[in-house]
Scaffold this motif. Sequence first.
Motif, PDB file in Angstrom:
ATOM      1  N   TYR A 454      37.736  51.941  63.573  1.00 17.24           N
ATOM      2  CA  TYR A 454      36.590  51.787  64.478  1.00 17.24           C
ATOM      3  C   TYR A 454      36.693  50.422  65.155  1.00 17.24           C
ATOM      4  N   PRO A 455      37.396  50.316  66.283  1.00 12.71           N
ATOM      5  CA  PRO A 455      37.661  49.007  66.920  1.00 12.71           C
ATOM      6  C   PRO A 455      36.411  48.204  67.231  1.00 12.71           C
ATOM      7  N   ASN A 456      35.290  48.875  67.544  1.00  9.75           N
ATOM      8  CA  ASN A 456      34.061  48.150  67.901  1.00  9.75           C
ATOM      9  C   ASN A 456      33.171  47.874  66.689  1.00  9.75           C
ATOM     10  N   HIS A 457      33.560  48.381  65.520  1.00 12.39           N
ATOM     11  CA  HIS A 457      32.759  48.203  64.317  1.00 12.39           C
ATOM     12  C   HIS A 457      33.700  47.847  63.166  1.00 12.39           C
ATOM     13  N   VAL A 458      34.155  46.609  63.143  1.00 15.65           N
ATOM     14  CA  VAL A 458      35.186  46.204  62.184  1.00 15.65           C
ATOM     15  C   VAL A 458      34.668  46.210  60.746  1.00 15.65           C
ATOM     16  N   ARG A 528      35.215  55.144  68.900  1.00 20.72           N
ATOM     17  CA  ARG A 528      34.285  54.178  69.501  1.00 20.72           C
ATOM     18  C   ARG A 528      32.961  54.865  69.802  1.00 20.72           C
ATOM     19  N   TRP A 529      31.885  54.116  69.732  1.00 23.50           N
ATOM     20  CA  TRP A 529      30.566  54.619  70.168  1.00 23.50           C
ATOM     21  C   TRP A 529      29.700  53.443  70.595  1.00 23.50           C
TER      22      TRP A 529
END
Length: 529
Positions: A454-458, A528-529
Amino acid sequence: MMNDTLTSDVIGRRVEVNGEHATVHFSGIVPPVAGLWLGVEWDNPERGKHDGSHEGTVYFKCRHPTGGSFIRPNKVNFGVDFLTAVKNRYVLEDGPEEDVNEQIVIIGKKPVEAIGFDSIIKQQSQLSKLQEISLRNCAVNCAGDRGTIAKACPNIRKVDLSRNLLSSWDEVLDIADQLKHLEVLNLSENKLRFPSGSSSRTGTFPALKVLVLNRTGITWAEVLRCASGWPVLEELYLKSNDLFISERPADVLQMVKLLDLSSNQLIDENQLLLIAYLPRLEQLILSDIGISSIHFPDAGTGHKTSMFPSLQYLVVNDNQISQWPFINELDKLQSLHALSCIRNPLTEGSKEAQTTRQLIIAKIGQLKTLNKCEILPEERRGAELDYRKAFGNEWKKAGGHQDPDKNRPHEEFLRAHPRYQLLCLKYGAPEDGELQTQQPFLLKNQLLTLKVKYPNHVDQRVLEKQLPDSMTIQKVKGLLARLLKVPVSELLLSYESPKMPGREIELENDQQSLQFYSVESGDCLLVRW
């Protein structure tokens, strides 16, 4: 209609009887019945009754045993001249008899009221403005009085004269000579006599760009003889003429971009080589000619041919193509970007239409469109990776090797798979681990082991999931939405592969499967979201 007193100049004329077309081959007495008869050969041979004979006497000959009939002259329509047909279809009809000054102008199908001399001026004005006309099935048989077309309709650029009663090329020239701006001419379904000798009148069409001669009976020699009069022609349609390409075009057809040779069953691959050096030919339509093979003798395996140098779009629908070497050979065409090859044994025999499509894409490297459907970069990548894996074991057995110095597959393999070595350079040679599974085209529900990041939620923990390769992107999103408690509509998926470091592939089509995007075990899903 004609009366019962006819002269011999009716021989060869085209006629219409109750909607059926025929050619007059005889005019005279047919004993024992008194009076004048016309002997005609029908375009539709089932319409006739005999072969031109009556009670043992041969009056004329037909190509079909039931192609002929005898008809009284007053039953036959010999047609009208060009300008009469134009007026009948496009302009004036007399109005009510009680008011001779009032007339109706018809433009197309729309009636417009006009009074007195104004109607004549309006008629002339409307005719002079005409640029496109359709006289299909209007029984046109000649140009009429010399100069009348040029005077009345000087601005015509596009004419449909299909299915009329024109019987010779001379009659066409008499019309076209008066239309100096003519760019598009359709003469389909006119049984025409074309110039036969070198001294014959072939005429000049200085502005003609599109010429349609489907079902006119023209031969290839006649095409070349007349083509000197088509100096700027760009599109030539020659469908259903029983053509046999007998010689190479010399100094003619050099501007042609589109050539339609469909439904000419006598054409074979050797004849096609005679038109292979038309310098500007971009589109070639070869549907329903019965072709099953093609070969460009000037180019070896993996090389480009000098033939058809500008050909971008090839249509070979409804043929007998059943072997993959036909497709391999098309990769030699240096400019080919679009191919249509539906309704062939090769494409129809397989239950897996998607598999056949992938193979064609993998075999023709520069193809951008297949069967009118665009090939997206993701589809090409998937097709090429699957192809590389599917034939990897065969490649190894033929002498292929991961070590470039030892990679020497034999000639037979390279002939069957001309692009395989190129794909190994593009994606890397297939590893032994890849080749231990079944061939991917035959595989059903293979489980993939994938990492999920999850690139936006490390802060989210990296998951490892096993998913069937047949699972659609939509179902993957549904699974992840439940795990992450995020609405499906907000999820964006992509993946990255260790084989292509630094590149991220979007999974943008919810209806496609993981296999479609060539997702493999060891790849990483990015959410991603």
